[in-house]
Scaffold this active site. Structure first.
Site, PDB file in Angstrom:
ATOM      1  N   GLU A   1       0.832  -1.217   0.000  1.00 37.64           N
ATOM      2  CA  GLU A   1       0.000   0.000   0.000  1.00 37.64           C
ATOM      3  C   GLU A   1       0.864   1.264   0.000  1.00 37.64           C
ATOM      4  OE1 GLU A   1      -2.746   0.002   3.265  1.00 37.64           O
ATOM      5  OE2 GLU A   1      -4.208  -1.195   2.167  1.00 37.64           O
TER       6      GLU A   1
ATOM      7  N   GLU B   1      -6.843  -7.458  -0.025  1.00 37.50           N
ATOM      8  CA  GLU B   1      -7.198  -7.405   1.397  1.00 37.50           C
ATOM      9  C   GLU B   1      -8.663  -7.026   1.483  1.00 37.50           C
ATOM     10  OE1 GLU B   1      -4.802  -5.096   4.072  1.00 37.50           O
ATOM     11  OE2 GLU B   1      -2.946  -5.731   3.091  1.00 37.50           O
TER      12      GLU B   1
HETATM   13  C1  GLA Z   1      -3.964  -2.260   5.210  1.00 37.21           C
HETATM   14  C2  GLA Z   1      -2.612  -2.915   5.401  1.00 37.21           C
HETATM   15  C3  GLA Z   1      -2.678  -4.102   6.310  1.00 37.21           C
HETATM   16  C4  GLA Z   1      -3.474  -3.774   7.555  1.00 37.21           C
HETATM   17  C5  GLA Z   1      -4.863  -3.297   7.148  1.00 37.21           C
HETATM   18  C6  GLA Z   1      -5.739  -2.903   8.312  1.00 37.21           C
HETATM   19  O1  GLA Z   1      -4.674  -2.894   4.301  1.00 37.21           O
HETATM   20  O2  GLA Z   1      -2.071  -3.307   4.157  1.00 37.21           O
HETATM   21  O3  GLA Z   1      -1.387  -4.478   6.639  1.00 37.21           O
HETATM   22  O4  GLA Z   1      -2.820  -2.794   8.252  1.00 37.21           O
HETATM   23  O5  GLA Z   1      -4.727  -2.140   6.384  1.00 37.21           O
HETATM   24  O6  GLA Z   1      -5.892  -3.924   9.189  1.00 37.21           O
END
Ligand code: GLA
Length: 805
Positions: A203, A280
């Site tokens: 991210e 995710e």
């Molecule tokens: C993002 C991050 C994860 C985690 C989620 C929230 O997607 O990539 O590592 O921190 O947020 O749980």
């Protein structure tokens, strides 16, 4: 005259001494794990995994990834197999996992890939259970893990730029990724192993725009994993184009309830033939100390999964089983400082302790419809939790009687500068005579400081609340001041990940002399490093507990110890409701953090770490217990918040008065999902900004905002780091965390929501922390396709003085 007083009143404080800053030597011993490459089972055929036209191809055939996210360090090793089997029985075909750099490289060049950290063994176990693996080796992972997985020792280089093309950072990343590859390169699908894809960074769009850096990470991964592994990036639909590299697969992250068409719209436009994957899909959310326990509705999750699978969209369910942030490994969220609790239950389908939940069974039922003729595996046997009768602690080792050797330092330094990664640190100095008391300013205590004068507790400074100052009482020359600072997890999200611990700048006292304020830096410190290790606590001198209060009647910081009996070891939840704040060890295992404010009040203790008969528990409590007792419960207490300060931003009776204010801008939003932007007709200057929502798109009384930005005089987004909420007319914190600060928490899936039923107009006032010239406003409504609480007409007010309410 003033100078005379300054020098006589504050001489001791200002005397400069020569500070010998002894540094602990860094242990760069032999790597714990051997360097040998562990080969996968040679009998497994080699295969291929790649992006085809609109779908992934596994061995040349269309394949939908149904991945369960699990993190092996968060699960006791003896339970790995059972947790993988639980995922398999859901109907998943892949395990998606992060590699936490900091747990594998505790010191530079000291690698640990054994026991809990045996990544290769975990991957092989996945394969034995018929599961593929998606590997996410960072280097940064976020994950609510200390510093987002980066090792704290990087901060020993004070000017390091993390997650950027900084030579030292890149050098260390390359060395680490080489070690990861040594462990698991032989386990890629091309080598007959289960690993089908590897992620590059994590991210990055919510950190910055830097394709050069992301390319460097890609090249490092390529170098060590070879050209035949499929690489991908994950980001948000709103920002993935910032860092999307042409030769990598792009996947999107979003939570339950999100409008799935909208989430993939941009990707489809740019790459019509790309396979679609939500890398995710957030099943729930994480908990922070001092905030409500988070849950997400099972039906939203099911709807999303069903929707994606019916269209052949791949996904990874983050988290399918969250597990536990053992010891000091929980991270902290930002903007602001919001440390995460020990439990990473995440309201996931498989609970923290490996129990199936209603979400699990609903999901299993849904996935049963997408098995492509394969039979869903049987759900493995569950572990039956036990209760343990209440027991009392018998011994204590008061901290102030058990300080390690001190080092002397003229100026205050951070923990990292003393080569300390975790735990607490005590700074001690002598005060000048303070006839009428003084104001103490600590810039800044990371993260929870307690101040004592000659042993008497004066007060605390809690970083979560931005606390920096305390009133000191009158005291004689030479009074001893102790500042005990406990480090919580380092920030794991956003620009603030460069999160030094201890006192990060300086300590000042200010006195008022004949109406004139004098401020002086305190110098000449004795520093005690209280490293968080079991050995450190065990080496303290314990004595039988006679009283839990000292001569001042206050609770006693220190280590507390006892033995408790277990008839038949199994999982349990130890109750710490009567304790203060600290860290717990059972039979030498770091179990986690406790804090009386909640919402978590029990700690999960896996049965595999308990013994039949006598077990030992040590609690290092920096506040001291009210009662030194515990008991094992069959169910966790994860939602017992002891509210110390209001969760909302409007005091009883307050009402925002806007009738005499002139708006800087009046406008209307369009209906629908996604970011919207308005530019002001002319720039407006001020520090306090009010957003007044006049009505909603659907005519209902609810108002919600997921994220917002203000644009500065150049039209760029203003940093939201110093922002605070001054006022919000209505905030729903009855069970969730939907307060107005969620509009700038850098999380697009969390949002501010008014309470059901309270009617328009709604308003929030933000203090920007300083005066700015503003030229526009950007706003993101909620992600669901119905866009609940979507605002239509609004006004924005900008003032240099605070609003009346
Ligand atoms: C993002 C991050 C994860 C985690 C989620 C929230 O997607 O990539 O590592 O921190 O947020 O749980």
């Amino acid at each position: 005259m003033r100078n005379f007083f300054l020098s006589t009143v504050l001489t001791i404080a200002c005397l400069l001494g020569t500070a010998a800053q002894a540094q602990k030597p860094v242990t760069t011993g032999d790597a714990i794990a051997t360097d040998e490459v562990r080969n996968s089972d040679k009998s497994n055929p080699v295969g291929t995994f790649e992006a085809g036209k609109g779908t992934f191809l596994l061995n040349g055939k269309p394949f939908v990834v149904k991945a369960a996210e699990l993190h092996y360090p968060r699960i006791p090793k003896p339970y790995w197999d059972q947790r993988i089997k639980l995922c398999k029985a859901l109907g998943m075909n892949t395990i998606c996992l992060y590699v936490f750099w900091n747990s594998h490289e505790p010191q530079p060049g000291v690698y640990n890939f054994s026991e809990q950290n045996d990544l290769a063994a975990f991957c092989r176990l996945c394969q034995q259970n018929g599961m593929y693996v998606i590997l996410r080796p960072g280097p940064y992972v976020c994950a609510e893990w200390e510093m987002g997985g980066l090792p704290w020792w990087l901060l020993k280089k004070k000017d390091i730029r993390l997650r950027e093309p900084n030579p030292y950072f890149i050098e260390r990343v390359a060395l680490f990724e080489a070690e990861v590859a040594k462990q698991v390169k032989s386990l890629t699908i091309a080598n007959g192993g289960p690993i089908i894809m590897v992620q590059v960074e994590n991210e990055y769009g919510s950190y910055g725009a830097n394709k050069g850096y992301v390319s460097q990470i890609r090249d490092i991964v390529r170098t060590h994993f070879g050209n035949d592994i499929t690489l991908f990036q994950c980001d948000w639909s709103s920002n993935f184009t910032l860092n999307g590299l042409d030769d990598l697969i792009w996947t999107m992250n979003f939570g339950t309830g999100a409008n799935i068409d909208q989430q993939f719209a941009k990707l489809k436009e740019l790459r019509p033939d790309s396979p679609l994957m939500c890398s995710e899909f957030w099943s729930g959310w994480f908990d922070k100390w001092g905030a409500n326990h988070e849950t997400r509705p099972a039906d939203d999750m099911i709807k999303g999964i069903d929707d994606m699978l019916s269209r052949g969209i791949s996904f990874s369910l983050y988290m399918t089983h969250g597990g536990t942030n053992w010891g000091h490994w929980a991270g902290a969220n930002s903007p602001g400082f919001a440390p995460d609790v020990t439990s990473y239950d995440y309201d996931a389908p498989i609970s923290e302790s490996g129990q199936t939940t209603p979400k699990y069974w609903k999901l299993r039922e849904t996935l049963s419809r997408y098995m492509d003729g394969e039979k869903q595996a049987k759900v493995p046997a569950l572990i039956k939790p036990i209760s343990i009768p209440a027991f009392r602690f018998t011994e204590m080792a008061p901290l102030f009687d058990n300080l390690p050797a001190a080092r002397k330092d003229e100026n205050i330094r951070t923990m990292e500068e003393y080569d300390q990664g975790f735990g607490s640190i005590l700074y001690r100095t002598s005060l000048p005579e303070l006839k009428n008391g003084a104001t103490l300013t600590v810039n800044d205590a990371h993260d929870f400081a307690q101040v004592f004068i000659d042993g008497r507790y004066i007060g605390k400074l809690d970083r979560r609340n931005g606390e920096k100052q305390l009133a000191l009482p009158a005291c004689p020359k030479g009074a001893r001041m102790d500042i005990l600072v406990e480090a919580m997890g380092r920030i794991n999200f956003g620009r603030a990940i460069k999160d030094f611990k201890g006192i990060t700048r300086n300590v000042e006292i200010s006195v008022d002399i004949d109406g004139y304020p004098f401020t002086c830096d305190l110098k000449n410190w004795e520093v005690y490093n209280l490293e968080d290790t079991y050995e450190f606590y065990q080496n303290m001198k314990f004595r039988p507990i006679q009283s839990l209060t000292d001569r001042f009647g206050q609770r006693i910081p220190g280590a507390y110890r006892t033995k408790f009996q277990v008839k038949k070891p199994s999982d349990t939840f130890l109750n710490f409701e009567s304790w203060g704040k600290g860290l717990v060890y059972v039979n030498g295992y770091a179990i986690g953090r406790i804090w009386e404010i909640g919402p978590q009040q029990t700690l999960y203790v896996p049965g595999c770490w308990l013994k039949k008969g006598e077990n030992e528990i040590v609690v290092f409590d920096i506040v001291g217990p009210k009662e030194a007792r515990s008991e094992g419960l069959r169910e966790p207490l994860l939602d017992q918040l002891q509210v110390q300060k209001p969760l909302t931003h409007r005091r009883e009776g307050e009402r925002l008065e806007l009738s005499s204010e002139r708006p800087a801008f009046s406008g209307s939003f369009k209906p629908g999902n996604g970011w919207q932007e308005v530019r002001f007709d002319k720039p407006a200057t001020g520090r306090y900004v009010c957003i007044e929502a006049l009505n909603s798109q659907d005519g209902k009384p609810l108002a919600c905002i997921a994220e917002m930005y203000l644009l500065d005089k150049n039209g760029d987004r203003l940093s939201r780091e110093p922002w605070t909420v001054s006022y919000a007319d209505s905030e729903d914190v009855s069970h969730a965390n939907r307060s107005a600060d969620k509009t700038f928490d850098l999380q697009e899936s969390t949002y501010w929501s008014t309470v059901e039923g309270s009617s328009y107009p709604h308003a929030i006032v933000i203090d920007l922390g300083a005066i700015h010239t503003l030229t526009g406003f950007q706003c993101l409504p909620r992600m669901e396709s119905e866009v609940p609480g979507s605002i239509k007409d609004f006004r924005i007010y900008v003032k240099t003085q605070q609003f009346n309410f």
